[in-house]
Write an enzyme that holds these catalytic residues in place. Structure first.
Site, short mmCIF file in Angstrom:
data_model
loop_
_atom_site.label_atom_id
_atom_site.label_comp_id
_atom_site.label_asym_id
_atom_site.label_seq_id
_atom_site.Cartn_x
_atom_site.Cartn_y
_atom_site.Cartn_z
N CYS A 4 0.84 -1.18 0.00
CA CYS A 4 0.00 0.00 0.00
C CYS A 4 0.88 1.24 0.00
O CYS A 4 1.81 1.32 0.80
CB CYS A 4 -0.90 0.00 1.23
SG CYS A 4 -1.81 1.53 1.48
N HIS A 677 -2.51 9.05 18.87
CA HIS A 677 -1.11 8.79 19.17
C HIS A 677 -0.30 10.06 19.03
O HIS A 677 -0.67 10.98 18.32
CB HIS A 677 -0.54 7.68 18.27
CG HIS A 677 -0.93 7.79 16.83
ND1 HIS A 677 -2.14 7.32 16.36
CD2 HIS A 677 -0.29 8.30 15.77
CE1 HIS A 677 -2.21 7.53 15.06
NE2 HIS A 677 -1.12 8.14 14.68
#
Length: 761
Positions: A4, A677
């Site tokens: 990807c 995050h």
């Protein structure tokens, strides 16, 4: 093999879905991972030899040379998540991949031809997309370097003249400008060459580049002042690639085969493509250029607003192509006759495309990759100096969204400039000409430019959002967590390439039953078991999936961390991040795993783990119920939870960084999951927190679900690379398991939550 171009989450989700499905269908499966940290769990020669077939789920080019002679199925990476059953079924009847002499990393020929590697129906478009993105990725550095050098040389050494912005001959800045011009001249040939390379591999590179050069030099086919531009380069790239694929199918004597890819194919393809463009394609392009000029000449007496809108549409359409050049030369040609307002319309439209596309990358950052965001900043700078080519990478990558948005913004800018009677005395555009005093009606000129750029940016992000929602909708209702995919890339800031390769090999006719043992992370240790399975008449499926960053091969583990019994058959009682070989179930630290042979899918039979996520998630960082009812408050609550470990030096800074990450794009993955995050030195060591929300929190997830399971990952800058990726990878893979999510939701207390989370290793 999955790959990807934008993130890591697809890799592990696809790996888990393929592994789960293979087990349920009774196939043995091995998982290879290829990602941003490199290849792990690499399929050995023995693995490939014993495999029944190969599934390549990739959105970019991967090396297929090692799969010559195997049944190969080529699909997009999302197919590994959405339709794993179909892939495993289809690969058994997929065409055998034959390869070609001299085949290399491009590996695109097989995909394009469809005869040497199978594809699931409708995947030809995916091949074209991958080829186009390959060309764009190689073109971007030339656009950025060339454009910025030209812009800097004009800003420092340029001055307005009746012939446009000029730099003093023989000056230092003329040399800088010439270097930048070379970058621009190579831009389209590079685009064309690497589109061709992705389709036809190395033999297609030369015809693709030469074809792109011909496309940008109109004098070769009767156009003195214009050329086919980047659209012509895209055309020559695809023509060269598919022409080479076709030539490769021609049977030649064995003695001629070695020279085919390095001499015969490049010469034949280059000659044929070049002559075809000059004598066939070039004539219509020249005809369009001539007749557009005549048509515009007949409109000089019409409404200035209408003329400005038409010129803006033309300027924005192909950015250096015949339509753009027609409008530009029409405006600049009228300057000498005293009509400077037509050039004023063109000058207002010229910077709109790069400014608008650069602005779009700031408005909706999560829609763009890191490379695209960097290109967007360069495009903004180029737009200030009237360099419209700064928008070409965006137009080439997303033509259906970007070109209409560019044209709308250009039309608005041109119409406003025409309405206000803006005049430009030099044949150049952008704010630079106004700063240098060449524009009459400066305030309205800037108004037109700003409004046009904003219209372009808003239209681009709107169309891109619509396209993303359509993709997300197509994934809906599968029950496989596929909705997570669209948001997952946006949630991973340090994403990289992800790869999944499934290699099932057809069993002997005497096969009575297929045995599926998922094997992930084997460093050549699983071949013995595979040989035994093959001897027993079992069907093997080897799957290579993008790597779990930072994880090492661990004996006794299967894909997604499933335990494997002594016969090499995967069981479902324990989940780790490593790989499986024959032998006893072991944990990362070498100790046994209780419940390793459960067959109930690990529905709570595992013993509590001493460490969760390498010890970064502990009882101190678990909260059974969040008090917050909003995203910002939830992030602060999670940061304060992490602070209880003593590893957070500055809670406010941690919150600020986490919220800044959210501003780039939501970390709500869908499926009621959010993974905020932060990479910051506000924490002294990696720490992971987990909390639940009974009512759910609006995290902006693409599937519209409220986040009820919230993980927060905080790592210091020094550990942000591998460790950040590894934790995200482990979570992305395990959270694909609906039963695991249900166990987390139903856990009664912290101890039960930790037992469930202990499955993530």
């Amino acid at each position: 093999m999955t790959a990807c171009p934008t993130g890591i989450a697809h890799t592990y989700m696809a790996a888990e879905k393929l592994a789960q499905t293979a087990r349920s269908l009774g196939h043995e499966i091995k998982v290879e991972t290829q990602g941003s940290i490199g290849a792990e769990n690499v399929l050995s020669d023995n693995d490939v030899r014993d495999a029944d077939g190969v599934i390549i789920a990739a959105d970019k080019d991967v090396d297929r040379s090692r799969f010559v002679g195997k049944k190969v199925l080529v699909v997009g990476v999302a197919e590994g998540i959405r339709h794993p059953e179909q892939l495993i079924e289809r690969v058994q009847s997929a065409p055998v991949y034959g390869g070609e002499p001299g085949e290399g990393a491009g590996g695109g020929a097989a995909a394009a031809s469809g005869g040497t590697g199978g594809t699931v129906g409708g995947k030809e478009r995916s091949v074209a997309y991958k080829a186009l993105m390959n060309g764009v990725s190689y073109m971007i550095p030339f656009v950025v370097v060339g454009g910025l050098l030209i812009a800097i040389s004009l800003a420092v050494g340029g001055h307005a003249t009746p012939e446009g912005l000029k730099i003093a001959p023989g000056s230092f800045w003329e040399d800088v400008n010439n270097i930048g011009t070379i970058g621009f001249q190579l831009m389209v040939p590079i685009l064309s060459g690497y589109i061709a390379y992705a389709i036809g591999d190395r033999p297609a590179l030369v015809p693709g580049m030469i074809g792109g050069w011909i496309a940008t030099h109109g004098e070769l086919y009767g156009m003195k002042d214009a050329s086919a531009g980047f659209i012509g380069g895209i055309v020559t790239g695809f023509l060269a690639g598919y022409l080479v694929v076709w030539i490769k199918k021609v049977k030649v004597p064995r003695f001629a085969q070695p020279i085919m890819p390095i001499i015969v194919i490049p010469i034949v393809a280059t000659t044929a493509l070049g002559l075809f463009f000059v004598y066939v394609l070039g004539k219509p392009i020249s005809w369009v250029f001539t007749h557009l000029t005549g048509w515009l000449s007949g409109m000089t007496g019409t409404s200035a607003i209408v003329l400005g809108a038409i010129l803006g549409l033309m300027i924005a359409f192909d950015m250096g192509g015949p339509v753009n050049k027609t409008a530009f030369l029409f405006g600049s040609g009228l300057i000498a006759s005293g009509n400077q307002t037509v050039m004023g319309m063109c000058a207002a439209a010229i910077p709109v495309m790069p400014l608008g596309q650069g602005l779009a990358t700031l408005i909706r950052r999560h829609l763009y990759s890191e490379q695209e965001r960097e290109t967007g900043m360069a495009a903004l700078f180029m737009g200030l100096f009237g360099i419209s080519e700064g928008a070409i990478p965006f137009a080439a990558a997303r033509p259906a969204q970007v070109i209409p948005a560019n044209m709308l913004g250009g039309a608005v800018a041109g119409a406003l400039a025409g309405m206000a009677g803006v005049a430009d005395a030099v044949p150049h555009g952008g704010p630079i000409v106004a700063v240098l005093g060449a524009v009459d009606g400066v305030p309205m000129f800037f108004v037109a430019v700003v409004i046009g750029a904003v219209v372009t940016a808003l239209t681009t992000v709107t169309l891109a959002d619509v396209a993303e929602r359509r993709k997300s909708g197509a994934r809906g209702g599968t029950g496989s967590g596929a909705e997570v995919v669209a948001a997952a890339d946006a949630a991973v800031t340090a994403g990289g390439a992800s790869s999944v390769v499934a290699e099932p090999e057809v069993a002997e006719p005497v096969v009575a039953e297929s045995v599926v043992a998922g094997v992930a992370g084997v460093a050549g240790g699983g071949a013995g078991d595979g040989a035994e399975a093959a001897a027993a008449g079992a069907s093997r499926t080897a799957v290579a999936v993008a790597p779990v960053p930072g994880s090492a091969a661990v004996p006794g583990q299967g894909p997604g961390g499933k335990a494997v019994d002594g016969a090499g058959v995967e069981t479902e009682g324990a989940d780790t991040a490593g790989a499986a070989t024959a032998g006893n179930d072991v944990r990362r630290d070498g100790h046994g795993i209780d419940g390793g042979n459960n067959s109930d899918g690990g529905s709570g039979g595992s013993a509590p783990s001493a460490e969760v996520l390498s010890g970064y998630l502990t009882e101190q960082t678990v909260k059974t119920q969040l008090d917050a009812d909003g995203k910002e408050a939830a992030i602060r609550e999670m940061a304060e939870l992490a602070a209880g470990t003593g590893k957070v030096a500055d809670v406010d800074e941690l919150v600020r960084v986490a919220l800044a990450r959210e501003a780039q794009g939501t970390t709500g993955l869908g499926e009621e999951i959010a993974i905020p995050h932060a990479k910051t030195d506000a924490v002294t060591a990696p720490v992971v927190g987990f909390a639940r929300s009974a009512d759910g929190i609006d995290w902006g997830s693409l599937d519209g679900t409220l986040a009820k399971l919230v993980f927060m990952i905080s790592v210091p800058e020094a550990a942000a690379g591998d460790e950040h990726l590894r934790i995200l990878a482990l979570l992305s893979r395990k959270l694909m398991d609906a039963d695991f999510r249900a166990r987390l939701q139903g856990a009664e207390d912290k101890a039960a939550i930790l037992r469930a989370l202990g499955e993530i290793q």
